[in-house]
Design an enzyme around this catalytic site. Structure first.
Site, PDB file in Angstrom:
ATOM      1  N   ARG A 321       0.813  -1.215   0.000  1.00  0.00           N
ATOM      2  CA  ARG A 321       0.000   0.000   0.000  1.00  0.00           C
ATOM      3  C   ARG A 321       0.852   1.273   0.000  1.00  0.00           C
ATOM      4  O   ARG A 321       0.556   2.241  -0.712  1.00  0.00           O
ATOM      5  CB  ARG A 321      -0.899  -0.025   1.236  1.00  0.00           C
ATOM      6  CG  ARG A 321      -1.854   1.131   1.356  1.00  0.00           C
ATOM      7  CD  ARG A 321      -2.416   1.227   2.783  1.00  0.00           C
ATOM      8  NE  ARG A 321      -2.825  -0.057   3.307  1.00  0.00           N
ATOM      9  CZ  ARG A 321      -4.064  -0.523   3.277  1.00  0.00           C
ATOM     10  NH1 ARG A 321      -5.010   0.208   2.728  1.00  0.00           N
ATOM     11  NH2 ARG A 321      -4.351  -1.700   3.789  1.00  0.00           N
ATOM     12  N   CYS A 389     -26.759  -1.478  -7.709  1.00  0.00           N
ATOM     13  CA  CYS A 389     -28.051  -1.741  -7.071  1.00  0.00           C
ATOM     14  C   CYS A 389     -27.837  -2.251  -5.644  1.00  0.00           C
ATOM     15  O   CYS A 389     -28.212  -3.364  -5.293  1.00  0.00           O
ATOM     16  CB  CYS A 389     -28.831  -2.755  -7.913  1.00  0.00           C
ATOM     17  SG  CYS A 389     -30.588  -2.733  -7.576  1.00  0.00           S
ATOM     18  N   TYR A 419      -5.255  -1.710  -3.884  1.00  0.00           N
ATOM     19  CA  TYR A 419      -6.407  -2.583  -3.633  1.00  0.00           C
ATOM     20  C   TYR A 419      -7.664  -2.249  -4.429  1.00  0.00           C
ATOM     21  O   TYR A 419      -8.525  -3.111  -4.576  1.00  0.00           O
ATOM     22  CB  TYR A 419      -6.731  -2.653  -2.128  1.00  0.00           C
ATOM     23  CG  TYR A 419      -5.611  -3.276  -1.348  1.00  0.00           C
ATOM     24  CD1 TYR A 419      -5.369  -4.648  -1.425  1.00  0.00           C
ATOM     25  CD2 TYR A 419      -4.751  -2.505  -0.590  1.00  0.00           C
ATOM     26  CE1 TYR A 419      -4.311  -5.230  -0.749  1.00  0.00           C
ATOM     27  CE2 TYR A 419      -3.690  -3.072   0.089  1.00  0.00           C
ATOM     28  CZ  TYR A 419      -3.477  -4.435   0.011  1.00  0.00           C
ATOM     29  OH  TYR A 419      -2.418  -4.998   0.671  1.00  0.00           O
TER      30      TYR A 419
END
EC number: 4.1.1.20
Length: 460
Positions: A321, A389, A419
């Site tokens: 990260r 949705c 990610y």
């Protein structure tokens, strides 16, 4: 406390801290250098990255669009190589992996960790040196292990008794003797979200130190002449900004190293403390200084091993990260702006949880700005939501955007390099966006965006 940790309490009493809206920033147009890519700025009102206006990027490549600042990512690779000189730095490919990232890693002299046969295939496809690859995973298949053996990967981190037997058999069958490490569950409580904490005993990764499973794994590996045990591995979690947990983990690993020496007369030469270092996503976040982390980890390992009467092993770390996260942004076009009176305004974008599931998955927080222009309008409490949705389809739960925001405006979300693309899906049959690398005023596609033809391909 991690920004991802949601305090428990009575929801019908005082509003819990994580449900209170943040304070409005003094300047909605500000591009905070601690959060945005290193080459980011505003030029004539519009956000630029790598010398390119995001409006031009959106016109050329469409939205949603992942934009990766090549100079930012490469500079962070170099920061790690410098800070951990004399140690091993393996990029955690799960954060984001593609052929071009592997080429950058090769250029900058880092290794790479892969967690599947597919990730291994990406690394090998561009000729990355196999000896600089480490294979992870809690359920590696025989096919994945065989490919790793045939390629000659540098390390295989074993995760279970079954895998030790499987790998030992395959190594003997193929005439190989791979270097292996035992993934040890050290029982360290990392202050992060439950889903990204990985060192407590009640989870799927590793072999427990407390139960004796890790010590038994060592016995089984040493009993197999086809495997070469070279060290121990530990990973305490992700998005960690408090480094105290690494010291606790190192001390517990040192105790196992002592036990191994006393029981088997073997001194293991390597120690991998994993990764998981955090980055800044929002204004209150503080990312650890990599040089201070490196100096601290080296001193921790030196001290705990000296105290235990052991030679200092070669240290390895696995940042992911912190290398690729801050250099990435995601561009969206605003579709609708819906005011829910008395609560907030819902800003719907042309992507959502299919290109960034982290908010829905574990409450990740992000910074959003109006990117296509500046605005002097007052702040508007907003929720940036996707087009899927699902009521939980949020990219930014709470933020402030200008009150004159309108359909057709571009919004940029910071720190999405890690990610987001790795976890992307085709939910509701949305194609996954392209990834574009920008540098010195030029842009190039490094991962092609999907089309509807791609979604239909393979269906019978």
């Amino acid at each position: 406390m991690s920004r991802f940790a949601h305090p428990a309490g009575d929801r019908h009493a005082e509003t819990p801290p994580h449900e209170r809206p943040p304070l409005a920033p003094a300047d909605l147009n500000r591009i905070n250098p601690a959060i945005w890519p290193r080459t980011s700025s505003r030029v004539e009102g519009a956000l630029t990255v790598g010398g390119l206006d995001v409006r031009e990027l959106a016109r050329e490549f469409g939205t949603p669009l992942y934009v990766l600042d090549e100079d930012d990512v490469r500079s962070r690779m170099r920061d790690y190589a410098t800070a951990f000189a004399g140690s091993e730095v393996h990029y955690a490919g799960k954060a984001f992996l593609c052929k071009e990232i592997v080429r950058w890693l090769q250029d900058e002299g880092l290794g790479v960790d892969v967690a599947s046969g597919g990730e291994l295939a990406v690394a090998l496809s561009v000729g990355f040196p196999a000896e600089r690859i480490t294979l992870h995973g809690n359920n590696k298949s025989a096919a994945e292990l065989t490919r790793a053996l045939e390629a000659g990967v540098g390390h295989i981190v074993v995760d279970s008794y079954e895998e030790i037997a499987r790998l030992g058999y395959l190594a003997e069958r193929h005439g190989k003797r791979p270097k292996v490490m035992v993934r040890v569950t050290t029982g360290v409580e990392a202050h992060t979200h439950e889903f990204i904490a990985t060192a407590h005993d009640d989870q799927k990764f590793g072999l427990s130190l407390n139960s004796g499973a890790a010590a038994e794994a060592v016995r089984r590996i040493l009993a197999l002449p086809s495997l070469e045990l070279v060290g121990l591995h530990s990973h305490i979690g992700s998005q960690i900004v408090d480094t105290a947990g690494f010291e606790v983990a190192a001390r517990r690993l040192a105790s196992l190293l002592v036990q191994i020496k006393e029981e088997h007369g073997v001194v293991l030469p390597e120690l991998d403390l994993g990764g998981g270092y955090g980055i800044a996503y929002v204004e209150d976040d503080e990312a650890p200084d990599i040089k201070l982390v490196a100096d601290g980890l080296r001193e921790i390992v030196r001290k705990v091993c000296t105290d235990a009467g052991l030679p200092v092993p070669r240290l390895a770390v696995e940042p992911g990260r912190t290398i690729v996260g801050p250099g990435g942004i995601t561009l969206y076009e605003v579709g609708t702006v819906k005011d829910v009176e008395g609560l907030r305004t819902y800003v719907s974008i042309d992507g959502g949880m299919s290109d960034n599931v982290r908010t829905a998955l574990y409450g990740a927080e992000y910074t959003a700005v109006l990117a296509s222009r500046e605005s002097t309008a007052p702040p508007m409490l907003s929720r940036v939501v996707g087009k899927h949705c699902e009521s939980g389809d949020m990219v930014v739960r709470d933020c402030y955007l200008p009150a004159d925001l309108a359909p057709g405006d571009l919004i940029a979300i910071a720190a999405t390099g890690a990610y987001c693309r790795s976890l992307a899906s085709n939910y509701n049959y949305l194609p996954r966006p392209a990834v574009v690398a920008v540098a010195d005023g030029e842009a190039r596609v490094i991962v092609r965006g999907e089309t509807e033809d791609d979604l239909l391909r393979g269906q019978l």
